[in-house]
Design an enzyme around this catalytic site. Structure first.
Site, PDB file in Angstrom:
ATOM      1  N   ALA A  29       0.392  -1.216   0.076  1.00  0.00           N
ATOM      2  CA  ALA A  29      -0.163   0.253  -0.055  1.00  0.00           C
ATOM      3  C   ALA A  29       1.000   1.377   0.019  1.00  0.00           C
ATOM      4  O   ALA A  29       0.254   2.077  -0.166  1.00  0.00           O
ATOM      5  CB  ALA A  29      -0.713   0.022   1.041  1.00  0.00           C
ATOM      6  N   LYS A  30       2.393   1.337   0.772  1.00  0.00           N
ATOM      7  CA  LYS A  30       2.827   2.679   0.699  1.00  0.00           C
ATOM      8  C   LYS A  30       3.133   2.536  -0.552  1.00  0.00           C
ATOM      9  O   LYS A  30       3.693   4.166  -0.926  1.00  0.00           O
ATOM     10  CB  LYS A  30       4.321   2.212   1.193  1.00  0.00           C
ATOM     11  CG  LYS A  30       3.834   1.746   2.848  1.00  0.00           C
ATOM     12  CD  LYS A  30       3.244   2.492   3.812  1.00  0.00           C
ATOM     13  CE  LYS A  30       2.812   2.575   4.975  1.00  0.00           C
ATOM     14  NZ  LYS A  30       2.538   3.693   5.089  1.00  0.00           N
ATOM     15  N   ASP A  31       3.205   2.573  -1.752  1.00  0.00           N
ATOM     16  CA  ASP A  31       3.449   2.924  -3.273  1.00  0.00           C
ATOM     17  C   ASP A  31       2.473   3.797  -3.252  1.00  0.00           C
ATOM     18  O   ASP A  31       2.881   5.186  -4.251  1.00  0.00           O
ATOM     19  CB  ASP A  31       2.975   1.738  -4.417  1.00  0.00           C
ATOM     20  CG  ASP A  31       4.003   0.541  -4.512  1.00  0.00           C
ATOM     21  OD1 ASP A  31       4.517   0.435  -4.103  1.00  0.00           O
ATOM     22  OD2 ASP A  31       3.730  -0.350  -5.431  1.00  0.00           O
TER      23      ASP A  31
END
Ligand code: PMP
Length: 344
Positions: free
Chosen positions: A47-49
């Site tokens: 999710a950090k993208d």
């Protein structure tokens, strides 16, 4: 007629719009329908993208980032990998100050993505000049044209999920979602997604997952940081020993805590029952769902969305290694049970 090439312009075009998958087996005994938002379908496998791309593009819009700029952050985890990926594609330098506790695999992975990695001693306090926080701050001051992402205290971390994850889940469920359950670390995922969902329907229940050894749940209940709540635990990315500004505590209805051991076994169960190879915190969120179900949170009308934040491949030497599980004492009683099943 000209033939069209169907291709993305870069790997960054693949960020977001992750699939929602119905869980069919692990939740068989529970009332309600359960769906997992598969964040490891992002190109950097987490999710950090979303926050890496969003924060960097916001800085570009504001003219803070220019050609030759440097992106600085303190993490060896998913955010570090995503920042390194976005930086390399966009032509920025990326410096990551990481703790010496980080595994060599993680450090190698970041260096492969072009990041300059400073390994800082883990045993010093946060205000020691050698700590990774202080090293990052110093490098930010000394490096011209640099930005310090500071994900725990960056409001854009929430906004990235408000603009993307929230609307995606609303669309994917055609607005039928009744519960949103997500692990809370920086709090960006749960706060941003929930802010959007509650704007669309204030009745949606928002439940944060916290670790034993972290202060978030108690702080939510009392408004105070209880130092007795803080002790070491193994799940990475979940919970915190300080209060992150990127968490909107008002939007979260309640927190639930899960153990390292239960979360590890549930992560392995997801793989075995659903064929989904997800990370340790995906185990944590599903463990939380089981506990919430026991507490009577769901009924037959519930449409529950959980977030699977990253991919199982990042945990080969941990949750998915029998040796590691044994070393933590997580396999006690398990082998005997499995043996009994075989004998039956
Ligand atoms: N799971 C994993 C594996 C993570 O790395 C993180 C980020 N710390 C989270 C869950 C929690 O996400 P957030 O920081 O948005 O609360």
């Amino acid at each position: 007629m000209e033939k069209k090439i169907h291709a993305c312009n870069s790997i960054l075009d693949l960020i977001g719009n992750t699939p929602l998958v119905k869980l069919n087996h692990i939740t068989r005994e529970l009332e309600g329908d359960f769906y997992a938002k598969m964040e490891f379908f992002n190109p950097g496998h987490s999710a950090k993208d979303r926050i890496a791309a969003f924060i960097i593009e916001e800085a570009e819009r504001k003219g803070i980032l220019k050609e030759g700029s440097t992106i600085i952050e303190t993490t060896s985890g998913n955010t570090g990998f995503s920042l390194a990926m976005v930086a390399i594609v966009k032509g920025y330098k990326c410096i990551l100050a990481v703790s010496s506790k980080s595994s060599q695999d993680k450090i190698d992975m970041l260096r492969c993505m072009g990041a300059q990695v400073y390994v800082c001693p883990a045993h010093v306090s946060a205000d020691d000049p050698r700590s990774y926080y202080e090293v990052a701050k110093r490098l930010h001051q000394e490096t011209e044209n640099s930005i310090y992402i500071n994900q725990y205290f960056n409001e854009l971390n929430i906004e990235a999920h408000y603009r993307t994850t929230g609307p995606e889940i609303w669309e994917q469920t055609s607005g039928q979602i009744t519960h949103f359950v997500a692990c809370s670390g920086t709090g960006g995922t749960i706060s941003g997604t929930a802010r959007y969902l509650k704007e669309m329907n204030p009745k949606i229940r928002v439940i944060g997952v916290d670790a034993y050894g972290s202060v978030l749940k108690k702080y939510h209940e009392t408004g105070k940081v209880d130092k007795n709540e803080i002790y070491p635990y193994r799940i990475e990315g979940l919970g915190k020993n300080l209060i992150p500004e990127a968490t909107d505590f008002e939007i979260i209805d309640t927190f639930i805590k899960v153990t390292d051991r239960d979360s590890a076994h549930t992560a392995r169960e997801i793989a075995k029952k659903e064929g989904i190879f997800a990370g340790y915190t995906s185990g944590a969120v599903m463990q939380a769902v089981k506990q919430l179900s026991d507490l009577g949170e769901f009924d037959s009308e519930s449409k529950v969305v959980v977030v699977f934040p990253d991919h199982g491949s990042r945990y080969m030497s941990k949750v998915y290694s029998d040796k590691w599980m044994e070393a933590q004492g997580f396999m006690e009683g398990v082998k005997e049970q499995e043996q009994k099943k075989v004998e039956v």
